[in-house]
Design a protein around this motif. Sequence first.
Motif, PDB file in Angstrom:
ATOM      1  N   SER A  75      -3.778   3.978  -0.251  1.00 59.67           N
ATOM      2  CA  SER A  75      -4.210   3.370  -1.507  1.00 59.67           C
ATOM      3  C   SER A  75      -4.839   2.010  -1.243  1.00 59.67           C
ATOM      4  CB  SER A  75      -3.009   3.204  -2.435  1.00 59.67           C
ATOM      5  OG  SER A  75      -2.176   2.138  -1.964  1.00 59.67           O
ATOM      6  N   PRO A  76      -5.548   1.454  -2.215  1.00 55.01           N
ATOM      7  CA  PRO A  76      -6.003   0.058  -2.101  1.00 55.01           C
ATOM      8  C   PRO A  76      -4.798  -0.875  -2.222  1.00 55.01           C
ATOM      9  CG  PRO A  76      -6.548   0.957  -4.255  1.00 55.01           C
ATOM     10  CD  PRO A  76      -6.049   2.115  -3.439  1.00 55.01           C
ATOM     11  N   ARG A  86       0.851  -1.187   0.000  1.00 52.72           N
ATOM     12  CA  ARG A  86       0.000   0.000   0.000  1.00 52.72           C
ATOM     13  C   ARG A  86       0.886   1.235   0.000  1.00 52.72           C
ATOM     14  NH1 ARG A  86      -5.518  -0.678   1.438  1.00 52.72           N
ATOM     15  NH2 ARG A  86      -6.016  -2.788   2.139  1.00 52.72           N
ATOM     16  N   TRP A 141      -3.783   9.466   3.910  1.00 51.42           N
ATOM     17  CA  TRP A 141      -4.367   8.847   2.714  1.00 51.42           C
ATOM     18  C   TRP A 141      -3.753   7.472   2.521  1.00 51.42           C
ATOM     19  CZ3 TRP A 141      -2.201   7.061  -1.858  1.00 51.42           C
ATOM     20  CH2 TRP A 141      -3.086   6.783  -2.911  1.00 51.42           C
ATOM     21  N   ARG A 198     -12.100  10.087  -0.899  1.00 51.63           N
ATOM     22  CA  ARG A 198     -12.771   8.913  -0.315  1.00 51.63           C
ATOM     23  C   ARG A 198     -11.798   8.038   0.462  1.00 51.63           C
ATOM     24  NH1 ARG A 198     -15.835   8.930  -5.256  1.00 51.63           N
ATOM     25  NH2 ARG A 198     -14.310   7.509  -6.209  1.00 51.63           N
ATOM     26  N   ASP A 199     -10.510   8.135   0.153  1.00 55.12           N
ATOM     27  CA  ASP A 199      -9.515   7.294   0.814  1.00 55.12           C
ATOM     28  C   ASP A 199      -8.724   8.043   1.877  1.00 55.12           C
ATOM     29  OD1 ASP A 199     -10.129   5.066  -0.793  1.00 55.12           O
ATOM     30  OD2 ASP A 199      -8.856   5.812  -2.409  1.00 55.12           O
TER      31      ASP A 199
END
Length: 223
Positions: free
Chosen positions: A111-112, A95, A109, A140-141
């Motif tokens: 990441s997926p 990530r 923040w 959104r993250d």
Amino acid sequence: MRRARGFTLVELLVALFALALLAMLSWRGLDGMARAQERTAERADEVLALQIGLAQWTADLEALVQIPQLTALEWNGRALRMTRRGTASVTDGLRVVAWTRRDGQWFRWQSPPLVTRGEVAAAWLRADQWSQNPGDAERRDEVMVTPLEEWQLFYFRADAWTNPLSSDATAGVGEATGSTTGGRATGIIPDGVRLVLQLPPGRAITGRITRDWVRPTVGGGKS
């Protein structure tokens, strides 16, 4: 027989006034207690949010990974970006995580899960974009941690705390990672990272907070 004497109008008015005064004083006391309880709960939430944020900061640093041709940790003056292990399982991939101050708030923040170098590189660029001008997808993250006036970062290198943007960042590349790209070090993890937060007034915790992290392998695992 003597006639029973009742209350006069004046006596009734005095009694009603006394009851109204007692009710008002009782209401003020209850309202003050409710406000104090609400304020205490808000303060407790502020402290808890800061504690969770600092714990997550440490967890991100503890999970840093050094992979050839990928940057593990980088501060560009706006955001601190990291490449770290996934949290769910060993197959969760990597990530990219970033921390920044924006609009008077401290944000994180993430990441997926990422499984290819291309995905990591794309997430690395998204993290930088998020720190400057985040879009709806990046927002959104993100997670807002705490209000923040300013923050500073220092790296512990060559037995001294230094500016992460100084030329010392490329010192000891062979010892740290054994990897360079075009003369630029990749994946450098310093011996320590110092986080300095300046919290605004009017909060449960105000003023300056310093948080030091030491790389676990420094000193051969000895404290």
